[in-house]
Structure formats: structure tokens, C-alpha cells
Design a protein around this motif. Structure first.
Motif, PDB file in Angstrom:
ATOM      1  N   GLU A  92     -61.696  44.154 -25.365  1.00  0.00           N
ATOM      2  CA  GLU A  92     -60.788  44.596 -26.592  1.00  0.00           C
ATOM      3  C   GLU A  92     -59.428  43.983 -26.535  1.00  0.00           C
ATOM      4  O   GLU A  92     -58.863  43.868 -27.608  1.00  0.00           O
ATOM      5  CB  GLU A  92     -60.515  46.253 -26.129  1.00  0.00           C
ATOM      6  CG  GLU A  92     -59.661  46.931 -26.986  1.00  0.00           C
ATOM      7  CD  GLU A  92     -58.172  46.828 -26.403  1.00  0.00           C
ATOM      8  OE1 GLU A  92     -57.263  46.728 -27.464  1.00  0.00           O
ATOM      9  OE2 GLU A  92     -57.917  46.662 -25.270  1.00  0.00           O
ATOM     10  N   TYR A 126     -71.125  55.480 -27.893  1.00  0.00           N
ATOM     11  CA  TYR A 126     -71.136  53.866 -28.089  1.00  0.00           C
ATOM     12  C   TYR A 126     -71.764  53.570 -29.542  1.00  0.00           C
ATOM     13  O   TYR A 126     -71.409  52.557 -29.941  1.00  0.00           O
ATOM     14  CB  TYR A 126     -72.265  53.555 -26.988  1.00  0.00           C
ATOM     15  CG  TYR A 126     -72.839  52.209 -26.881  1.00  0.00           C
ATOM     16  CD1 TYR A 126     -71.850  50.898 -26.684  1.00  0.00           C
ATOM     17  CD2 TYR A 126     -74.081  51.641 -27.233  1.00  0.00           C
ATOM     18  CE1 TYR A 126     -72.088  49.708 -26.663  1.00  0.00           C
ATOM     19  CE2 TYR A 126     -74.214  50.177 -27.254  1.00  0.00           C
ATOM     20  CZ  TYR A 126     -73.375  49.344 -26.953  1.00  0.00           C
ATOM     21  OH  TYR A 126     -73.648  47.896 -27.203  1.00  0.00           O
ATOM     22  N   TYR A 152     -68.923  53.281 -31.380  1.00  0.00           N
ATOM     23  CA  TYR A 152     -68.121  52.141 -31.074  1.00  0.00           C
ATOM     24  C   TYR A 152     -68.842  50.791 -31.453  1.00  0.00           C
ATOM     25  O   TYR A 152     -68.095  50.217 -32.054  1.00  0.00           O
ATOM     26  CB  TYR A 152     -68.157  51.787 -29.277  1.00  0.00           C
ATOM     27  CG  TYR A 152     -67.773  50.532 -29.000  1.00  0.00           C
ATOM     28  CD1 TYR A 152     -66.690  50.096 -29.089  1.00  0.00           C
ATOM     29  CD2 TYR A 152     -68.897  49.606 -28.653  1.00  0.00           C
ATOM     30  CE1 TYR A 152     -66.277  48.832 -28.424  1.00  0.00           C
ATOM     31  CE2 TYR A 152     -68.589  48.297 -28.170  1.00  0.00           C
ATOM     32  CZ  TYR A 152     -67.336  48.077 -27.909  1.00  0.00           C
ATOM     33  OH  TYR A 152     -67.162  46.782 -27.858  1.00  0.00           O
ATOM     34  N   TYR A 181     -61.088  50.711 -33.673  1.00  0.00           N
ATOM     35  CA  TYR A 181     -61.897  49.955 -32.599  1.00  0.00           C
ATOM     36  C   TYR A 181     -61.463  50.118 -31.277  1.00  0.00           C
ATOM     37  O   TYR A 181     -62.162  50.154 -30.053  1.00  0.00           O
ATOM     38  CB  TYR A 181     -62.136  48.528 -32.960  1.00  0.00           C
ATOM     39  CG  TYR A 181     -62.621  47.628 -31.890  1.00  0.00           C
ATOM     40  CD1 TYR A 181     -63.811  47.445 -31.537  1.00  0.00           C
ATOM     41  CD2 TYR A 181     -61.466  46.819 -31.024  1.00  0.00           C
ATOM     42  CE1 TYR A 181     -64.122  46.592 -30.377  1.00  0.00           C
ATOM     43  CE2 TYR A 181     -61.762  45.824 -30.209  1.00  0.00           C
ATOM     44  CZ  TYR A 181     -63.340  45.858 -29.524  1.00  0.00           C
ATOM     45  OH  TYR A 181     -63.570  45.238 -28.719  1.00  0.00           O
ATOM     46  N   THR A 206     -65.416  54.510 -24.473  1.00  0.00           N
ATOM     47  CA  THR A 206     -66.645  53.970 -24.057  1.00  0.00           C
ATOM     48  C   THR A 206     -66.536  53.440 -22.937  1.00  0.00           C
ATOM     49  O   THR A 206     -67.434  53.632 -22.104  1.00  0.00           O
ATOM     50  CB  THR A 206     -67.066  52.939 -25.276  1.00  0.00           C
ATOM     51  OG1 THR A 206     -67.235  53.512 -26.547  1.00  0.00           O
ATOM     52  CG2 THR A 206     -68.489  52.570 -24.768  1.00  0.00           C
ATOM     53  N   MET A 265     -62.294  53.406 -29.467  1.00  0.00           N
ATOM     54  CA  MET A 265     -63.447  53.599 -29.227  1.00  0.00           C
ATOM     55  C   MET A 265     -63.846  52.829 -28.232  1.00  0.00           C
ATOM     56  O   MET A 265     -64.502  52.986 -27.114  1.00  0.00           O
ATOM     57  CB  MET A 265     -64.347  53.137 -30.195  1.00  0.00           C
ATOM     58  CG  MET A 265     -64.459  54.612 -31.304  1.00  0.00           C
ATOM     59  SD  MET A 265     -64.467  56.208 -30.640  1.00  0.00           S
ATOM     60  CE  MET A 265     -66.066  56.209 -29.797  1.00  0.00           C
ATOM     61  N   ALA A 266     -63.228  51.604 -27.995  1.00  0.00           N
ATOM     62  CA  ALA A 266     -63.471  50.518 -26.797  1.00  0.00           C
ATOM     63  C   ALA A 266     -62.969  51.483 -25.680  1.00  0.00           C
ATOM     64  O   ALA A 266     -63.715  51.134 -24.550  1.00  0.00           O
ATOM     65  CB  ALA A 266     -62.902  49.185 -27.009  1.00  0.00           C
ATOM     66  N   GLY A 302     -69.784  47.176 -24.414  1.00  0.00           N
ATOM     67  CA  GLY A 302     -69.529  48.636 -24.189  1.00  0.00           C
ATOM     68  C   GLY A 302     -70.704  48.935 -23.143  1.00  0.00           C
ATOM     69  O   GLY A 302     -70.906  50.285 -22.769  1.00  0.00           O
TER      70      GLY A 302
END
Length: 114
Positions: free
Chosen positions: A91, A53, A56, A9, A16, A12-13, A81
Motif C-alpha cells: 500500500e 478481500y 479489496y 484502496y 484487509t 481496504m488495504a 491481501g
């Protein structure tokens, strides 16, 4: 909850968020400053951000459901995002909330471990 759920997570945060900032700069260059060459740049970054996204969203939903977040909190995490720089702040907050849950699972004091 496994640490890998939080790690993917977090990755990807950040990805993004960075792509959204780059896309925002590109759109400003294209639309407001009318700079040449930004058409292809905005298209490529926009497509990349869009697909990443979606990934995400899957990872954020996974973290949110495993952390038993409220629906409103989960919606804010999912929408982070789409707002430039918001994913960085969200995050950090999610990480602070979820790390104790990971520590509990490691020590075996969580109800799921029993």
C-alpha cells in the motif's frame, strides 16, 4: 485519477491486512496452542476477511488499471491481501507511485485532462 480511488484502496488495504493478521493469530491459537473458544473467532474473522478481500480486489484492480500498472505489478498488489503484513508495504509503495498521477490530474497536465 481521482484521490478517492486511492483512498478507498488504502482503506481496504489496511482493513484487509489487519483482519489477516488477526486471523493468523486466531489460527495459531486454535491449531497450534489448542486454545478453547477460538473456533467461532476464526470462523467470524475468516468470513469477514474473505468478503472484505473481494472488495479489496475490486479497489486494487481499479487503482492498478487507472495507474497503468504492469500485469506482474498488478498481480502482486492483488495478492498482497493474502500475505500477512504484505498489504501494509505494498500500500505504501502504491501510494507513492500513484500520488504524482493524482497531482498531475489536479494541475491539468495529464493527457486525460486535455
Amino acid at each position: 485519477m481521482k484521490k478517492s480511488v486511492l483512498t478507498r484502496y488504502r482503506v481496504m488495504a489496511y482493513v484487509t491486512a489487519v483482519l489477516l493478521i488477526v486471523l493468523t493469530v486466531g489460527v495459531i491459537g486454535k491449531r497450534l496452542l489448542h486454545l478453547d473458544g477460538f473456533d467461532g473467532f476464526v470462523s467470524v474473522i475468516g468470513i469477514a476477511h474473505g468478503w472484505l478481500y473481494v472488495i479489496y480486489l475490486v479497489f486494487a484492480f481499479d487503482v492498478g488499471t487507472k495507474a497503468k500498472m504492469s500485469l506482474g505489478r498488478l498481480a502482486w498488489v492483488l495478492l498482497a491481501g493474502t500475505v500477512p503484513t504484505a498489504a501494509f508495504f505494498v500500500e505504501r509503495k502504491v501510494t507513492r507511485e500513484v500520488e504524482p498521477l493524482i497531482a498531475k490530474d489536479k494541475t491539468g497536465t495529464s493527457p486525460a485532462a486535455a
